[in-house]
Design a protein around this motif. Structure first.
Motif, PDB file in Angstrom:
ATOM      1  N   THR B  65       0.849  -1.181   0.000  1.00 11.59           N
ATOM      2  CA  THR B  65       0.000   0.000   0.000  1.00 11.59           C
ATOM      3  C   THR B  65       0.887   1.233   0.000  1.00 11.59           C
ATOM      4  O   THR B  65       2.091   1.133   0.209  1.00 11.59           O
ATOM      5  N   GLY B  66       0.292   2.408  -0.235  1.00  9.75           N
ATOM      6  CA  GLY B  66       1.079   3.645  -0.287  1.00  9.75           C
ATOM      7  C   GLY B  66       1.294   4.242   1.087  1.00  9.75           C
ATOM      8  O   GLY B  66       1.147   3.567   2.101  1.00  9.75           O
ATOM      9  N   CYS B  67       1.633   5.510   1.101  1.00 14.44           N
ATOM     10  CA  CYS B  67       1.878   6.221   2.353  1.00 14.44           C
ATOM     11  C   CYS B  67       0.573   6.394   3.111  1.00 14.44           C
ATOM     12  O   CYS B  67      -0.424   6.821   2.553  1.00 14.44           O
ATOM     13  N   ILE B  68       0.555   6.040   4.416  1.00 15.49           N
ATOM     14  CA  ILE B  68      -0.673   6.209   5.178  1.00 15.49           C
ATOM     15  C   ILE B  68      -0.521   7.298   6.235  1.00 15.49           C
ATOM     16  O   ILE B  68      -1.371   7.478   7.087  1.00 15.49           O
ATOM     17  N   GLY B  69       0.589   8.035   6.185  1.00 18.74           N
ATOM     18  CA  GLY B  69       0.740   9.210   7.030  1.00 18.74           C
ATOM     19  C   GLY B  69       1.439   8.990   8.355  1.00 18.74           C
ATOM     20  O   GLY B  69       1.398   9.848   9.224  1.00 18.74           O
ATOM     21  N   MET B  70       2.063   7.843   8.521  1.00 19.73           N
ATOM     22  CA  MET B  70       2.882   7.645   9.729  1.00 19.73           C
ATOM     23  C   MET B  70       4.332   7.454   9.297  1.00 19.73           C
ATOM     24  O   MET B  70       5.009   6.519   9.722  1.00 19.73           O
ATOM     25  N   VAL B  77       4.035  -2.474   8.735  1.00 21.88           N
ATOM     26  CA  VAL B  77       3.514  -3.757   8.258  1.00 21.88           C
ATOM     27  C   VAL B  77       2.219  -4.056   9.001  1.00 21.88           C
ATOM     28  O   VAL B  77       2.194  -4.041  10.236  1.00 21.88           O
ATOM     29  N   ASP B  78       1.140  -4.299   8.269  1.00 20.95           N
ATOM     30  CA  ASP B  78      -0.135  -4.665   8.887  1.00 20.95           C
ATOM     31  C   ASP B  78      -0.338  -6.167   8.773  1.00 20.95           C
ATOM     32  O   ASP B  78      -0.030  -6.748   7.731  1.00 20.95           O
ATOM     33  N   VAL B  79      -0.840  -6.754   9.841  1.00 21.70           N
ATOM     34  CA  VAL B  79      -1.222  -8.167   9.789  1.00 21.70           C
ATOM     35  C   VAL B  79      -2.710  -8.249  10.113  1.00 21.70           C
ATOM     36  O   VAL B  79      -3.159  -7.728  11.131  1.00 21.70           O
ATOM     37  N   VAL B  80      -3.463  -8.856   9.205  1.00 20.15           N
ATOM     38  CA  VAL B  80      -4.907  -8.993   9.414  1.00 20.15           C
ATOM     39  C   VAL B  80      -5.263 -10.469   9.426  1.00 20.15           C
ATOM     40  O   VAL B  80      -5.156 -11.162   8.415  1.00 20.15           O
ATOM     41  N   PRO B  85      -8.557  -7.955  15.398  1.00 18.36           N
ATOM     42  CA  PRO B  85      -8.268  -6.583  14.980  1.00 18.36           C
ATOM     43  C   PRO B  85      -7.066  -6.525  14.050  1.00 18.36           C
ATOM     44  O   PRO B  85      -6.195  -7.403  14.090  1.00 18.36           O
ATOM     45  N   ARG B  86      -7.061  -5.487  13.192  1.00 19.63           N
ATOM     46  CA  ARG B  86      -5.940  -5.289  12.278  1.00 19.63           C
ATOM     47  C   ARG B  86      -4.791  -4.668  13.068  1.00 19.63           C
ATOM     48  O   ARG B  86      -4.953  -3.656  13.727  1.00 19.63           O
ATOM     49  N   ILE B  87      -3.660  -5.320  13.029  1.00 15.43           N
ATOM     50  CA  ILE B  87      -2.507  -4.868  13.820  1.00 15.43           C
ATOM     51  C   ILE B  87      -1.495  -4.188  12.903  1.00 15.43           C
ATOM     52  O   ILE B  87      -1.119  -4.725  11.865  1.00 15.43           O
ATOM     53  N   LEU B 114       6.286  -4.364  19.088  1.00 16.15           N
ATOM     54  CA  LEU B 114       6.440  -3.711  17.782  1.00 16.15           C
ATOM     55  C   LEU B 114       5.151  -3.042  17.292  1.00 16.15           C
ATOM     56  O   LEU B 114       5.125  -2.396  16.251  1.00 16.15           O
ATOM     57  N   VAL B 115       4.076  -3.176  18.072  1.00 16.71           N
ATOM     58  CA  VAL B 115       2.777  -2.661  17.619  1.00 16.71           C
ATOM     59  C   VAL B 115       2.709  -1.140  17.749  1.00 16.71           C
ATOM     60  O   VAL B 115       3.116  -0.574  18.754  1.00 16.71           O
ATOM     61  N   VAL B 116       2.214  -0.466  16.690  1.00 12.18           N
ATOM     62  CA  VAL B 116       1.983   0.982  16.783  1.00 12.18           C
ATOM     63  C   VAL B 116       0.500   1.333  16.666  1.00 12.18           C
ATOM     64  O   VAL B 116       0.100   2.441  16.992  1.00 12.18           O
ATOM     65  N   ALA B 117      -0.326   0.412  16.192  1.00 11.99           N
ATOM     66  CA  ALA B 117      -1.759   0.689  16.114  1.00 11.99           C
ATOM     67  C   ALA B 117      -2.560  -0.607  16.048  1.00 11.99           C
ATOM     68  O   ALA B 117      -2.073  -1.622  15.561  1.00 11.99           O
ATOM     69  N   LYS B 118      -3.795  -0.518  16.594  1.00 14.22           N
ATOM     70  CA  LYS B 118      -4.720  -1.653  16.511  1.00 14.22           C
ATOM     71  C   LYS B 118      -6.028  -1.111  15.990  1.00 14.22           C
ATOM     72  O   LYS B 118      -6.525  -0.111  16.499  1.00 14.22           O
ATOM     73  N   ILE B 119      -6.563  -1.706  14.959  1.00 16.55           N
ATOM     74  CA  ILE B 119      -7.841  -1.235  14.432  1.00 16.55           C
ATOM     75  C   ILE B 119      -8.847  -2.375  14.502  1.00 16.55           C
ATOM     76  O   ILE B 119      -8.648  -3.427  13.900  1.00 16.55           O
ATOM     77  N   GLU B 120      -9.922  -2.134  15.269  1.00 20.31           N
ATOM     78  CA  GLU B 120     -10.988  -3.145  15.334  1.00 20.31           C
ATOM     79  C   GLU B 120     -11.735  -3.112  14.005  1.00 20.31           C
ATOM     80  O   GLU B 120     -12.156  -2.050  13.567  1.00 20.31           O
TER      81      GLU B 120
END
Lengths: 187, 121
Positions: B65-70, B77-80, B85-87, B114-120
């Motif tokens: 994916t492209g730049c998401i602003g972080m 790296v996202d793992v779904v 939740p998307r990590i 290593l997690v910086v965000a969690k999205i339910e």
């Protein structure tokens, strides 16, 4: 960036973000003319003339257009250091052509680097993209087309372990042959 | 020397043994904006693909994916995993990849440090 192959990955990502469904990437090394040309042609949304002239300005562009930030200015700088240039042609609704030219033997020219990894990333990361690659080194050439690979795969994903191993080997071996069987500079 | 003929043969083999799958696998997404690439996203991507091949993981899909602003936290790296939740992992290096793949992708255990965000979802 320290490798041209990283700039190339960036250019293809720009095309994808411009909603391109088709990307033609060419790397042409002409040792007698002493040039290395990178061409990326896409069928994305394209740009107006005014936007086109601004994309190489890192300060104006990153704000007004989200698709281009530092990528193109960095590439332009690296071509200019090597007696080359960056050319951008674009038409709204039709697509964009980016051409970066370097003096092949120039002291400051970054190495092409790991082109096999760049191609693998593009092919695996964008499975819906109609991607075509052509690489010439004088009279030798190598090309790969996502459409041809996908037709053979018939729905089997590229990320299947055996297929991935094949892809890595296929890219490495064929790129090495372009340089007479020896590995590319610094890869 | 690998050829397209080899690919045709492999396709037959893979197709024969994996019928009716590829539906609900784990998704891995790598940030590939200029910021990500400059921070080493291609090396991270290659490391992920190497792990998939080495560990013979058959139900993982990988996307970019492209730049998401972080940008300052690249490589992202996202793992779904299905139903979780998307990590988002940040400042990922190729050295972190075997851990993320072994712990999270294979065993479903989030690598908290290593997690910086969690999205339910």
């Amino acid at each position: 960036m320290r490798e041209l192959s990283l700039h190339i990955l960036d250019l293809v990502q720009n095309a994808v973000e411009a909603e391109a469904t088709k990307v033609m990437l060419e790397v042409v090394e002409d040792l007698s003319a002493d040039t290395l040309i990178i061409r990326v042609r896409d069928n994305g949304r394209g740009m107006e003339k005014q936007e086109c002239s601004k994309v190489v300005d890192p300060f104006h562009t990153s704000r007004t257009t989200r698709r281009i930030g530092l990528g193109l200015p960095l590439i332009q700088m690296s071509t200019q250091r090597c007696e080359g240039h960056l050319k951008i042609e674009s038409e709204m609704g039709k697509g964009t052509l980016i051409e970066a030219l370097y003096r092949h033997s120039h002291w400051d020219r970054p190495p092409l680097g790991n082109m096999a990894d760049t191609l693998q990333t593009i092919l695996v990361g964008n499975p819906m993209l109609d991607f075509h690659y052509l690489h010439r080194v004088d009279e030798r050439s190598f090309s790969i087309a996502a459409s041809e690979i996908n037709e053979i795969l018939g729905g089997v994903p590229l990320t299947q372990p055996e297929i991935l191993q094949w892809l890595q080997g296929y890219l490495k071996e064929n790129l090495a042959i372009l340089y007479g069987g020896v590995e590319n500079e610094e890869s | 020397m690998k050829s397209l003929e080899d690919l045709k043969r492999l396709q037959q083999q893979v197709k024969a043994k994996t019928s009716l799958r590829h539906a609900a696998g784990t998704q891995v997404i790598v940030g590939m904006g200029t910021c990500g690439i400059a921070a080493g996203a291609r090396e991270v991507m290659s490391a992920i693909l190497n792990e998939i091949a080495k560990r013979n993981l058959e139900d993982v899909t990988v996307r970019q994916t492209g730049c998401i602003g972080m940008c300052e936290k690249e490589v992202l790296v996202d793992v779904v995993r299905v139903g979780q939740p998307r990590i988002t992992y940040g400042r990922v290096t190729a050295e972190n990849v075997p851990t993320i793949v072994a712990e999270h992708v294979v065993n479903g255990r989030i690598v908290e440090e290593l997690v910086v965000a969690k999205i339910e979802e």
